[in-house]
Design a protein around this motif. Structure first.
Motif: not given
Length: 219
Positions: A190-195
């Protein structure tokens, strides 16, 4: 010749917008899969990833042809190069969402996490979906604002990632190491998607202003 080149640039932008809409749909289906242990929704995420990959290939092919045969300069060159990078980011988001769906499929029919963790994951998923929605809008915008961040970072993303990792690593965790690893991986994806969504906003701003990504601030 110039009319044909302009139409090709417009087609490239349309393909990017379509990729973004598919990715947004994938984020909604990934959320449904995760929240309800919905196997159908999980497989829909995989199907949408395949569609995004097809659109990515189209964008890549069109970009290479424009670079190789049309020799674009200045703003047009920036348009093509930026589009290629945005396509890569959208594909990365789609793949991250598929990794989320992987966890759902692997744990089906059991939930991916206990209820209190699912609640945090639902909040995380909602934040990422909102960021993807912002990316969809800035890709489609003709004249987005040039003096501010187009896809602002969501401060909740870092908070949620930290909370989830802390829960999974806590000595009182009672759900096994395999699930703890899955929780940490879900937070990572999820964090990678947000980045990647934030980076898309910076790329769009670079296209319209020429300000390099490293020189852009959060203000």
């Amino acid at each position: 010749m110039r009319t044909k080149f302009s139409s090709e640039l417009m087609a490239l932008t349309d393909e990017l917008a379509h990729m973004a809409r598919l990715t947004h749909e994938a984020s909604e289906r990934a959320a449904a899969a995760l929240m309800s242990s919905d196997l159908t929704a999980a497989y829909e995420v995989f199907a949408l990833e395949e569609k995004v990959e097809i659109e990515h290939a189209k964008c890549e092919d069109r970009s290479v042809i424009l670079l190789a045969l049309e020799a674009p300069v200045a703003r047009d060159l920036r348009h093509v190069v930026t589009a290629m990078q945005i396509a890569d980011d959208l594909l990365a988001v789609s793949r991250a969402l598929s990794r989320v769906a992987d966890v759902v499929v692997r744990r089906y029919p059991n939930p991916a996490a206990p209820p209190h963790v699912i609640a945090l994951l639902a909040e995380f998923s909602g934040a990422v979906t909102h960021l993807i929605d912002s990316a969809v809008r800035v890709i489609a915008a003709q004249n987005p604002p040039r003096d501010r961040v187009l896809v602002p970072r969501d401060e909740n993303v870092e908070r949620l990632r930290a909370q989830l990792v802390e829960l999974a690593a806590d000595d009182s965790w009672e759900h096994g190491s395999a699930m703890a690893i899955d929780i940490a991986l879900l937070a990572y994806h999820f964090e990678r998607g947000a980045d990647h969504c934030v980076r898309i906003g910076r790329l769009i701003r670079f296209f319209h202003t020429g300000i390099p990504l490293y020189a852009q601030t959060e203000a």
